[in-house]
Design an enzyme around this catalytic site. Structure first.
Site, PDB file in Angstrom:
ATOM      1  N   CYS A 138      61.436  15.773  27.038  1.00 50.31           N
ATOM      2  CA  CYS A 138      60.293  15.061  26.464  1.00 50.31           C
ATOM      3  C   CYS A 138      60.062  13.711  27.041  1.00 50.31           C
ATOM      4  CB  CYS A 138      59.141  15.414  25.564  1.00 50.31           C
ATOM      5  SG  CYS A 138      57.916  14.502  25.324  1.00 50.31           S
ATOM      6  N   CYS A 168      51.566  -1.072  17.343  1.00 51.62           N
ATOM      7  CA  CYS A 168      52.378  -1.132  17.490  1.00 51.62           C
ATOM      8  C   CYS A 168      53.470  -1.713  16.842  1.00 51.62           C
ATOM      9  CB  CYS A 168      52.692  -0.754  19.135  1.00 51.62           C
ATOM     10  SG  CYS A 168      54.447  -0.299  19.576  1.00 51.62           S
ATOM     11  N   CYS A 183      62.579  14.486  23.197  1.00 54.97           N
ATOM     12  CA  CYS A 183      61.870  13.309  23.214  1.00 54.97           C
ATOM     13  C   CYS A 183      61.787  11.982  23.290  1.00 54.97           C
ATOM     14  CB  CYS A 183      60.443  13.717  21.963  1.00 54.97           C
ATOM     15  SG  CYS A 183      58.416  12.054  22.877  1.00 54.97           S
ATOM     16  N   CYS A 210      48.493  -3.173  21.462  1.00 53.59           N
ATOM     17  CA  CYS A 210      48.122  -1.870  20.982  1.00 53.59           C
ATOM     18  C   CYS A 210      48.563  -2.148  19.661  1.00 53.59           C
ATOM     19  CB  CYS A 210      49.188  -0.492  20.829  1.00 53.59           C
ATOM     20  SG  CYS A 210      49.217  -0.688  22.725  1.00 53.59           S
ATOM     21  N   ARG A 261      50.602  19.071  16.816  1.00 47.38           N
ATOM     22  CA  ARG A 261      52.018  18.471  15.983  1.00 47.38           C
ATOM     23  C   ARG A 261      51.695  17.188  15.096  1.00 47.38           C
ATOM     24  NH1 ARG A 261      54.585  16.152  20.123  1.00 47.38           N
ATOM     25  NH2 ARG A 261      55.305  17.747  20.313  1.00 47.38           N
ATOM     26  N   CYS A 286      51.648  16.265  26.982  1.00 52.36           N
ATOM     27  CA  CYS A 286      51.871  16.080  25.501  1.00 52.36           C
ATOM     28  C   CYS A 286      50.746  14.748  25.009  1.00 52.36           C
ATOM     29  CB  CYS A 286      53.291  16.168  25.122  1.00 52.36           C
ATOM     30  SG  CYS A 286      52.959  15.178  23.075  1.00 52.36           S
ATOM     31  N   CYS A 312      57.223  -4.413  24.009  1.00 50.77           N
ATOM     32  CA  CYS A 312      56.298  -4.573  25.126  1.00 50.77           C
ATOM     33  C   CYS A 312      55.149  -5.491  25.108  1.00 50.77           C
ATOM     34  CB  CYS A 312      55.901  -3.095  23.879  1.00 50.77           C
ATOM     35  SG  CYS A 312      54.430  -2.673  25.463  1.00 50.77           S
TER      36      CYS A 312
HETATM   37  N1  SAM Z   1      54.719   2.745  25.137  1.00 51.37           N
HETATM   38  C1  SAM Z   1      54.433   4.096  25.699  1.00 51.37           C
HETATM   39  C2  SAM Z   1      53.306   4.310  25.375  1.00 51.37           C
HETATM   40  O1  SAM Z   1      52.185   3.701  25.552  1.00 51.37           O
HETATM   41  O2  SAM Z   1      51.904   5.019  26.162  1.00 51.37           O
HETATM   42  C3  SAM Z   1      55.267   4.896  24.638  1.00 51.37           C
HETATM   43  C4  SAM Z   1      55.746   4.954  23.993  1.00 51.37           C
HETATM   44  S1  SAM Z   1      54.569   4.538  22.412  1.00 51.37           S
HETATM   45  C5  SAM Z   1      54.972   3.844  20.932  1.00 51.37           C
HETATM   46  C6  SAM Z   1      53.764   6.192  22.027  1.00 51.37           C
HETATM   47  C7  SAM Z   1      52.733   6.317  21.103  1.00 51.37           C
HETATM   48  O3  SAM Z   1      53.390   6.006  19.630  1.00 51.37           O
HETATM   49  C8  SAM Z   1      51.876   5.723  20.893  1.00 51.37           C
HETATM   50  O4  SAM Z   1      51.001   6.336  22.475  1.00 51.37           O
HETATM   51  C9  SAM Z   1      50.908   5.548  19.434  1.00 51.37           C
HETATM   52  O5  SAM Z   1      50.231   7.121  19.604  1.00 51.37           O
HETATM   53  C10 SAM Z   1      52.731   6.177  18.655  1.00 51.37           C
HETATM   54  N2  SAM Z   1      52.794   4.993  17.629  1.00 51.37           N
HETATM   55  C11 SAM Z   1      53.040   3.802  17.520  1.00 51.37           C
HETATM   56  N3  SAM Z   1      53.120   3.432  16.749  1.00 51.37           N
HETATM   57  C12 SAM Z   1      52.830   3.968  15.652  1.00 51.37           C
HETATM   58  C13 SAM Z   1      52.167   4.016  14.170  1.00 51.37           C
HETATM   59  N4  SAM Z   1      52.775   2.531  13.459  1.00 51.37           N
HETATM   60  N5  SAM Z   1      51.533   4.837  13.734  1.00 51.37           N
HETATM   61  C14 SAM Z   1      51.362   6.646  14.453  1.00 51.37           C
HETATM   62  N6  SAM Z   1      51.993   5.868  15.516  1.00 51.37           N
HETATM   63  C15 SAM Z   1      52.122   5.357  15.969  1.00 51.37           C
HETATM   64  C1  DTB Z   2      53.667  10.536  19.258  1.00 52.37           C
HETATM   65  O1  DTB Z   2      52.231  10.955  19.361  1.00 52.37           O
HETATM   66  N1  DTB Z   2      53.938   9.769  18.148  1.00 52.37           N
HETATM   67  C2  DTB Z   2      55.136   9.790  18.143  1.00 52.37           C
HETATM   68  C3  DTB Z   2      55.679  10.115  19.960  1.00 52.37           C
HETATM   69  N2  DTB Z   2      54.171  10.891  20.157  1.00 52.37           N
HETATM   70  C4  DTB Z   2      56.442   8.986  20.944  1.00 52.37           C
HETATM   71  C5  DTB Z   2      55.540   8.027  18.296  1.00 52.37           C
HETATM   72  C6  DTB Z   2      54.838   7.826  16.507  1.00 52.37           C
HETATM   73  C7  DTB Z   2      55.882   6.463  16.267  1.00 52.37           C
HETATM   74  C8  DTB Z   2      55.690   6.099  15.262  1.00 52.37           C
HETATM   75  C9  DTB Z   2      55.921   4.533  15.369  1.00 52.37           C
HETATM   76  C10 DTB Z   2      56.767   3.753  15.233  1.00 52.37           C
HETATM   77  O2  DTB Z   2      58.551   4.929  14.703  1.00 52.37           O
HETATM   78  O3  DTB Z   2      57.625   3.053  16.211  1.00 52.37           O
HETATM   79 FE1  SF4 Z   3      54.057  -0.418  23.816  1.00 50.61          FE
HETATM   80 FE2  SF4 Z   3      54.005  -0.006  21.610  1.00 50.61          FE
HETATM   81 FE3  SF4 Z   3      51.237   0.543  23.051  1.00 50.61          FE
HETATM   82 FE4  SF4 Z   3      53.803   1.819  23.582  1.00 50.61          FE
HETATM   83  S1  SF4 Z   3      52.267   1.989  21.636  1.00 50.61           S
HETATM   84  S2  SF4 Z   3      52.933   0.621  25.182  1.00 50.61           S
HETATM   85  S3  SF4 Z   3      55.479   0.186  22.994  1.00 50.61           S
HETATM   86  S4  SF4 Z   3      52.787  -1.261  22.096  1.00 50.61           S
END
Ligand code: SAM
Ligand code: DTB
Ligand code: SF4
Length: 323
Positions: free
Chosen positions: A132, A64, A101, A61, A264, A192, A57
């Site tokens: 979702c 992430c 989801c 973030c 959730r 959501c 990606c």
């Molecule tokens: N790329 C899309 C976006 O960011 O909107 C969708 C996938 S993204 C991984 C979805 C959500 O996962 C993020 O907004 C964040 O709230 C959650 N998330 C990602 N990494 C995480 C982590 N290490 N711990 C907790 N939540 C996480």
């Molecule tokens: C949300 O609030 N938490 C989920 C889902 N929406 C997409 C994602 C959590 C991701 C945790 C880090 C990972 O497994 O990569």
């Molecule tokens: Fe990309 Fe992760 Fe940010 Fe979603 S949360 S936009 S997958 S870097």
């Protein structure tokens, strides 16, 4: 049963901060009382997550593991094919999930990607599952396209307060997120939207996030509260752990502000004791991710969760898709 309290969209930040100052017992009592007006307190909605496109990606973030800027060991641009997605959906349904989801590590999807994704949604829905998706930023036209394909919910998190947001993500701004949420609503999709606790934010940032969610024109139907899963290689790998009782407070305040929404207990359960999760359910959490993986990180094993629900006398909510 008494008449449910009115749903409010006019919360002031001062009122939310006052909830944050309540003694824990008072806060929990209030949250649980309200929870019982809107939900069966012994029922938990079950969602299963699957990553249909993993890694690579372009966004930054800080939490992430899927950002291509950080060396986290997650592969780049791994795409799941249609058969595999459907196989996962069937398995999720058979193990008791009511919502499936699908996540993709995109900043925003390209027209072809929305088209390909739309083709799968109807098939997942036919399995009797609510659908979702979380695919990044959407235009209103894309949201309409997904709605027409049978999508029920769109997940797009605000993650934190507007003040703290620039310290976590620089490749887009808070308003971009709000715009996507408005586009999703305009298309008639259910929303959501929640955030992450434990990224180094102040308690006031958590309260400001909840205030923003609770003053949207309509409350998100689902509010995921994630505890940061610290991942090696990301800038937040060494973030300080959250005080478990502070996390429980955020769940309780979300329940009070948005009483009719599903709250959730999302990422981070692997590091939570049964007792802490029990307290989160008491505070008003009534949804979990079920299955051994979130997107790229572990989630509690299914048998641990079954044992937990049994210990608490709780049961999965029945499917509502198609009704
Ligand atoms: N790329 C899309 C976006 O960011 O909107 C969708 C996938 S993204 C991984 C979805 C959500 O996962 C993020 O907004 C964040 O709230 C959650 N998330 C990602 N990494 C995480 C982590 N290490 N711990 C907790 N939540 C996480
Ligand atoms: C949300 O609030 N938490 C989920 C889902 N929406 C997409 C994602 C959590 C991701 C945790 C880090 C990972 O497994 O990569
Ligand atoms: Fe990309 Fe992760 Fe940010 Fe979603 S949360 S936009 S997958 S870097």
């Amino acid at each position: 049963m008494s008449t449910p309290s009115a749903i409010r969209h006019d919360w002031t930040l001062g009122e939310v901060e006052a909830l944050g100052r309540l003694p824990l017992n008072d806060l929990l009592f209030r949250a649980q009382t309200l929870h019982r007006q809107y939900f069966d307190p012994n029922e938990v909605q079950i969602s299963t997550l699957v990553s249909v496109k993993t890694g690579g990606c372009p966004e930054d973030c800080a939490y992430c593991p899927q950002s291509l800027r950080y060396d986290t060991g997650v592969g780049r641009d791994e795409q799941m094919n249609r058969e595999e997605v459907l196989e996962r959906a069937r398995a999720a349904r058979d193990s008791g999930a009511t919502r499936f989801c699908m996540g993709a590590a995109w900043r925003s999807p390209k027209p072809r990607q929305v088209q390909e994704f739309a083709a799968i949604i109807g098939e997942v829905r036919q399995l009797g599952l609510e659908t979702c998706a979380t695919l990044g930023m959407l235009t209103e036209a894309q949201a309409h396209q997904l709605k027409a394909a049978g999508l029920d919910y769109y997940n797009h998190n605000l993650d934190t307060s507007e003040r703290f947001y620039p310290q976590i993500i620089t490749t887009r701004c808070y308003q971009d997120r709000l715009d996507t949420l408005a586009n999703v609503r305009a298309a008639g999709l259910k929303v959501c939207c929640g955030g992450i606790v434990g990224m180094g934010e102040e308690v006031t940032d958590r309260l400001a996030l909840l205030h923003t969610l609770a003053t949207l024109p309509a409350h998100p139907e689902s509010v995921p509260i994630n505890q940061l899963v610290p991942v090696e290689g990301t800038p937040l790998a060494d973030a300080a752990a959250v005080d478990p009782l502070d996390f429980v407070r955020i769940i309780a305040i979300a329940r009070i502000l948005m009483p009719a929404s599903h709250v959730r207990l999302s990422a981070g359960r692997t590091d939570m004791s049964d007792e802490m999760q029990a307290l989160c359910f008491f505070a008003g959490a009534n949804s979990i991710f079920y299955g051994e993986r979130l997107l790229t990180t572990p989630n509690p094993a299914a048998d641990r969760d079954r044992a937990l629900l049994q210990r608490l006398g709780m049961r999965p909510a029945e499917a509502t898709a198609g009704h």
